[in-house]
Write a protein that holds these residues in place. Structure first.
Motif, PDB file in Angstrom:
ATOM      1  N   ALA A   1      15.484  94.930 -54.419  1.00 23.20           N
ATOM      2  CA  ALA A   1      16.561  94.732 -55.375  1.00 23.20           C
ATOM      3  C   ALA A   1      17.703  95.667 -54.992  1.00 23.20           C
ATOM      4  N   ASP A   2      18.920  95.211 -55.217  1.00 22.01           N
ATOM      5  CA  ASP A   2      20.079  96.042 -54.862  1.00 22.01           C
ATOM      6  C   ASP A   2      20.033  97.398 -55.560  1.00 22.01           C
ATOM      7  N   SER A   3      19.507  97.421 -56.768  1.00 23.07           N
ATOM      8  CA  SER A   3      19.519  98.647 -57.578  1.00 23.07           C
ATOM      9  C   SER A   3      18.606  99.738 -57.019  1.00 23.07           C
ATOM     10  N   VAL A   4      17.683  99.365 -56.118  1.00 25.60           N
ATOM     11  CA  VAL A   4      16.751 100.376 -55.593  1.00 25.60           C
ATOM     12  C   VAL A   4      16.909 100.602 -54.091  1.00 25.60           C
ATOM     13  N   LYS A   5      17.756  99.841 -53.461  1.00 23.57           N
ATOM     14  CA  LYS A   5      17.942  99.991 -52.015  1.00 23.57           C
ATOM     15  C   LYS A   5      18.374 101.414 -51.672  1.00 23.57           C
ATOM     16  N   GLY A   6      17.730 101.966 -50.653  1.00 26.96           N
ATOM     17  CA  GLY A   6      18.051 103.318 -50.227  1.00 26.96           C
ATOM     18  C   GLY A   6      17.304 104.397 -50.986  1.00 26.96           C
ATOM     19  N   ARG A   7      16.648 104.013 -52.082  1.00 23.23           N
ATOM     20  CA  ARG A   7      15.897 104.993 -52.878  1.00 23.23           C
ATOM     21  C   ARG A   7      14.392 104.704 -52.880  1.00 23.23           C
ATOM     22  N   PHE A   8      14.040 103.439 -52.895  1.00 23.60           N
ATOM     23  CA  PHE A   8      12.632 103.028 -52.936  1.00 23.60           C
ATOM     24  C   PHE A   8      12.216 102.477 -51.580  1.00 23.60           C
ATOM     25  N   THR A   9      10.955 102.708 -51.236  1.00 22.22           N
ATOM     26  CA  THR A   9      10.396 102.154 -50.000  1.00 22.22           C
ATOM     27  C   THR A   9       9.058 101.508 -50.290  1.00 22.22           C
ATOM     28  N   ILE A  10       8.936 100.240 -49.916  1.00 22.12           N
ATOM     29  CA  ILE A  10       7.660  99.545 -50.073  1.00 22.12           C
ATOM     30  C   ILE A  10       6.963  99.493 -48.723  1.00 22.12           C
ATOM     31  N   SER A  11       5.653  99.651 -48.755  1.00 23.30           N
ATOM     32  CA  SER A  11       4.864  99.578 -47.523  1.00 23.30           C
ATOM     33  C   SER A  11       3.484  99.041 -47.866  1.00 23.30           C
ATOM     34  N   ARG A  12       2.758  98.639 -46.840  1.00 24.64           N
ATOM     35  CA  ARG A  12       1.415  98.138 -47.078  1.00 24.64           C
ATOM     36  C   ARG A  12       0.494  98.566 -45.956  1.00 24.64           C
ATOM     37  N   ASP A  13      -0.763  98.734 -46.325  1.00 21.60           N
ATOM     38  CA  ASP A  13      -1.814  99.040 -45.366  1.00 21.60           C
ATOM     39  C   ASP A  13      -2.768  97.852 -45.393  1.00 21.60           C
ATOM     40  N   ASN A  14      -2.664  96.990 -44.392  1.00 18.94           N
ATOM     41  CA  ASN A  14      -3.460  95.766 -44.407  1.00 18.94           C
ATOM     42  C   ASN A  14      -4.955  96.045 -44.291  1.00 18.94           C
ATOM     43  N   ALA A  15      -5.312  97.115 -43.602  1.00 18.42           N
ATOM     44  CA  ALA A  15      -6.728  97.452 -43.466  1.00 18.42           C
ATOM     45  C   ALA A  15      -7.344  97.814 -44.820  1.00 18.42           C
ATOM     46  N   LYS A  16      -6.516  98.375 -45.678  1.00 21.25           N
ATOM     47  CA  LYS A  16      -7.000  98.789 -47.004  1.00 21.25           C
ATOM     48  C   LYS A  16      -6.582  97.812 -48.093  1.00 21.25           C
ATOM     49  N   ASN A  17      -5.849  96.767 -47.716  1.00 22.65           N
ATOM     50  CA  ASN A  17      -5.328  95.809 -48.710  1.00 22.65           C
ATOM     51  C   ASN A  17      -4.618  96.542 -49.850  1.00 22.65           C
ATOM     52  N   THR A  18      -3.774  97.458 -49.465  1.00 24.09           N
ATOM     53  CA  THR A  18      -3.075  98.287 -50.445  1.00 24.09           C
ATOM     54  C   THR A  18      -1.580  98.233 -50.193  1.00 24.09           C
ATOM     55  N   VAL A  19      -0.834  98.163 -51.272  1.00 24.43           N
ATOM     56  CA  VAL A  19       0.623  98.206 -51.187  1.00 24.43           C
ATOM     57  C   VAL A  19       1.109  99.432 -51.949  1.00 24.43           C
ATOM     58  N   TYR A  20       2.131 100.055 -51.405  1.00 22.92           N
ATOM     59  CA  TYR A  20       2.670 101.291 -51.980  1.00 22.92           C
ATOM     60  C   TYR A  20       4.149 101.105 -52.325  1.00 22.92           C
ATOM     61  N   LEU A  21       4.593 101.859 -53.306  1.00 18.53           N
ATOM     62  CA  LEU A  21       6.012 101.915 -53.627  1.00 18.53           C
ATOM     63  C   LEU A  21       6.392 103.380 -53.773  1.00 18.53           C
ATOM     64  N   GLN A  22       7.100 103.908 -52.784  1.00 17.48           N
ATOM     65  CA  GLN A  22       7.600 105.267 -52.852  1.00 17.48           C
ATOM     66  C   GLN A  22       8.964 105.242 -53.520  1.00 17.48           C
TER      67      GLN A  22
END
Length: 119
Positions: A60-81
């Motif tokens: 979303a434009d409101s979070v660009k540059g501040r939030f980072t999404i990532s995923r670990d496929n081996a763990k089937n986990t998604v993160y939001l920093q």
């Protein structure tokens, strides 16, 4: 059966950081999209960020540059920093998984986790 289990969240001061995690169990299509949505009181649920099984991200434009999404496929986990948090980021955050098998799409939601940004 697919289960979506989020964790993280809490109370943080403006300018602070938090990390949300979401573990997905069960069988997903090889093509899937994991993401985070949020809903503030009195507002509609909105997309925060998504990441595809191929690694493409969308914010979303409101979070660009501040939030980072990532995923670990081996763990089937998604993160939001979430960094540089603002009071307007206060909301219930939901983890979502969209699983694609041919023409079929399945949507799975976790319970919301509260993020409160306040001094």
């Amino acid at each position: 059966q697919v289960q979506v289990v989020p964790s993280g969240g809490g109370l943080v001061q403006p300018g602070g950081s938090l990390r949300l995690s979401c573990v997905v169990t069960g069988s997903l299509g090889s093509i899937n999209v994991m993401g985070w949505y949020r809903q503030a009181p009195g507002k509609q649920r909105e997309l925060v960020a998504t990441v595809t099984s191929g690694g493409s991200t969308n914010y979303a434009d409101s979070v660009k540059g501040r939030f980072t999404i990532s995923r670990d496929n081996a763990k089937n986990t998604v993160y939001l920093q979430m960094n540089s948090l603002k009071p307007e980021d206060t909301a219930l955050y939901y983890c979502n998984v969209k699983s694609f098998r041919g023409l079929r799409q399945d949507d799975y939601w976790g319970q919301g986790t509260q993020v409160t940004v306040s001094s």
